[in-house]
Enzyme design. Structure first.
Site, short mmCIF file in Angstrom:
data_model
loop_
_atom_site.label_atom_id
_atom_site.label_comp_id
_atom_site.label_asym_id
_atom_site.label_seq_id
_atom_site.Cartn_x
_atom_site.Cartn_y
_atom_site.Cartn_z
N SER A 141 0.87 -1.51 0.67
CA SER A 141 0.00 0.30 -0.13
C SER A 141 1.16 1.29 -0.12
O SER A 141 1.95 0.77 0.74
CB SER A 141 -0.66 0.05 1.38
OG SER A 141 -1.56 1.59 1.34
N TYR A 154 -1.62 -0.77 10.09
CA TYR A 154 -2.08 -1.36 9.36
C TYR A 154 -0.81 -1.18 8.39
O TYR A 154 0.64 -1.65 8.01
CB TYR A 154 -3.78 -1.16 8.75
CG TYR A 154 -3.61 -1.45 7.54
CD1 TYR A 154 -3.80 -2.87 6.82
CD2 TYR A 154 -3.50 -0.53 6.41
CE1 TYR A 154 -4.07 -2.79 5.52
CE2 TYR A 154 -3.46 -0.70 4.98
CZ TYR A 154 -3.69 -1.95 4.42
OH TYR A 154 -3.98 -1.87 3.12
N LYS A 158 2.09 -3.42 6.11
CA LYS A 158 3.04 -2.38 4.39
C LYS A 158 3.91 -2.20 4.43
O LYS A 158 4.69 -2.29 3.28
CB LYS A 158 1.91 -1.82 3.68
CG LYS A 158 0.09 -2.24 3.66
CD LYS A 158 -0.39 -3.65 3.19
CE LYS A 158 -1.16 -3.80 3.25
NZ LYS A 158 -1.23 -4.87 2.05
N1 NAP Z 1 -9.19 -1.20 -1.28
C1 NAP Z 1 -7.97 -0.08 -1.45
O1 NAP Z 1 -7.19 1.53 -1.59
C2 NAP Z 1 -5.97 -0.63 -1.01
C3 NAP Z 1 -5.19 0.37 -1.08
C4 NAP Z 1 -3.97 -0.21 -1.24
C5 NAP Z 1 -3.28 -1.08 -0.85
N2 NAP Z 1 -4.66 -2.23 -0.18
C6 NAP Z 1 -4.39 -3.88 -0.91
O2 NAP Z 1 -5.26 -4.14 -1.52
C7 NAP Z 1 -4.93 -5.92 -1.30
C8 NAP Z 1 -6.88 -6.04 -1.38
O3 NAP Z 1 -7.31 -5.61 -1.08
P1 NAP Z 1 -8.80 -5.27 -1.72
O4 NAP Z 1 -9.50 -3.84 -0.92
O5 NAP Z 1 -9.43 -6.19 -2.60
O6 NAP Z 1 -9.32 -5.56 0.08
P2 NAP Z 1 -11.13 -6.13 0.29
O7 NAP Z 1 -12.23 -6.05 -0.63
O8 NAP Z 1 -11.83 -6.21 1.67
O9 NAP Z 1 -10.82 -8.16 -0.43
C9 NAP Z 1 -9.77 -8.76 0.14
C10 NAP Z 1 -10.36 -10.31 -0.29
O10 NAP Z 1 -8.88 -10.57 0.96
C11 NAP Z 1 -9.67 -11.69 1.77
N3 NAP Z 1 -9.54 -11.86 2.86
C12 NAP Z 1 -9.55 -10.77 4.14
N4 NAP Z 1 -8.64 -11.38 5.49
C13 NAP Z 1 -8.13 -12.43 4.85
C14 NAP Z 1 -7.62 -13.25 5.54
N5 NAP Z 1 -7.54 -13.25 6.53
N6 NAP Z 1 -7.12 -15.07 4.94
C15 NAP Z 1 -7.79 -15.05 3.91
N7 NAP Z 1 -7.97 -14.39 3.03
C16 NAP Z 1 -8.69 -13.00 3.38
C17 NAP Z 1 -10.74 -11.61 1.50
O11 NAP Z 1 -11.89 -12.78 1.58
P3 NAP Z 1 -12.73 -13.48 2.94
O12 NAP Z 1 -13.36 -12.23 3.72
O13 NAP Z 1 -14.02 -14.87 2.08
O14 NAP Z 1 -11.47 -13.74 3.39
C18 NAP Z 1 -11.20 -10.84 -0.16
O15 NAP Z 1 -10.71 -12.06 -1.13
C19 NAP Z 1 -4.83 -5.77 0.53
O16 NAP Z 1 -3.83 -6.63 0.44
C20 NAP Z 1 -5.08 -4.71 0.79
O17 NAP Z 1 -3.84 -3.74 1.93
C21 NAP Z 1 -6.34 -1.94 -0.75
#
Ligand code: NAP
Length: 250
Positions: A141, A154, A158
């Protein structure tokens, strides 16, 4: 340039929705067989049915090393090889001053976001990539290189993941490339509380005029996992619509 991953097998954590699902779909559309993983079978079944192509799913908590081991083995059993690991799953169970985070939520954040990628990479390396090579991609991130007090713990995981990326890149070369993507704000469930109330204003303030979509990250991920990036390792690709420019310009 046509970025392809034909004949490759990928394992993507957190692939049931959001960025992970988009990465799984883009890898599948670019020719890979993809094992999708997260904690909930129903959501995985729906996601893989929608993605189509050569996909399968396995339930695993990204913070549990034994489940990481089982997921890697399941990938090898189903597809016979493992070339690409995307450590995408992460959690953010606490928002507030970092100084006051409670131990259970701190432990969970560390075990999923930082210890998790070590365990998944360990099993991918020992079961498959040490002999045949491969590519590991960690989804970090821009919070790993900037300071936001409400999600400081968090963000620290990262930052640690970015350092881990460079360390593993050095350790696993030349056979395995290890890179990271640092996304800015992307419109997913995880970040909904941050963007939904103020989307239009936030978009206007962004250098590129909009928030991120999961596909923005998925295209960069597929590039880094493909042979088009065969001379790139240990790097972090910032994909943030220019958001970090504000931090550097003040
Ligand atoms: N969205 C943003 O703005 C943003 C910005 C910077 C970085 N990121 C990073 O991008 C990545 C994806 O984030 P996202 O925004 O796509 O999140 P999201 O929409 O909440 O999706 C999270 C995914 O991870 C799974 N998950 C959550 N906890 C888990 C665990 N303990 N074990 C296995 N699976 C787990 C969830 O499925 P289940 O709940 O069914 O397990 C879901 O498939 C993350 O690393 C996040 O830190 C996101």
């Amino acid at each position: 340039m046509d970025v392809r991953v034909d004949g490759r097998v990928a394992l993507v954590t957190g692939a049931s929705r959001g960025i992970g699902r988009a990465i799984a779909a883009e890898l599948a559309a670019s020719g890979a067989a993809v094992m999708c993983s997260s904690r909930k079978a129903e959501a995985l079944e729906a996601a893989t049915a929608e993605i189509g192509g050569e996909t399968a799913w396995v339930v695993a908590n990204a913070g549990d090393p034994d489940q990481a081991d089982a997921a890697v083995r399941a990938t090898l059993e189903r597809f016979g090889r493992l070339d690409i690991l995307v450590n995408n799953a992460a959690t953010n169970p606490y928002m507030g001053p970092t100084i006051d985070i409670d131990r259970p939520r701190l432990d969970k954040t560390i075990s999923v976001n930082w210890a998790g990628p070590i365990a998944w990479s360990h099993h991918a390396w020992h079961h498959a990539m040490r002999e045949r090579g491969g590519a590991i991609l960690n989804i970090a991130s821009i919070g790993g290189v900037s300071v936001e007090s409400s999600i400081g713990a968090y963000n620290a995981t990262k930052a640690a993941l970015l350092h881990l990326t460079r360390t593993l890149a050095a350790e696993l070369a030349p056979g395995v490339r290890v890179n990271a993507i640092a996304p800015g704000l992307v419109k997913t469930d995880m970040a909904r509380a941050l963007w939904e109330p103020h989307e239009a204003a936030m978009a206007r303030a962004m250098p590129l005029g909009r928030l991120g979509e999961p596909d923005d990250i998925a295209r960069a991920a597929t590039f880094l996992c493909s042979d088009a990036a065969s001379w790139i390792t240990g790097t972090t690709l910032v994909v943030d619509g220019g958001a970090l420019l504000h931090a550097s310009l003040g």
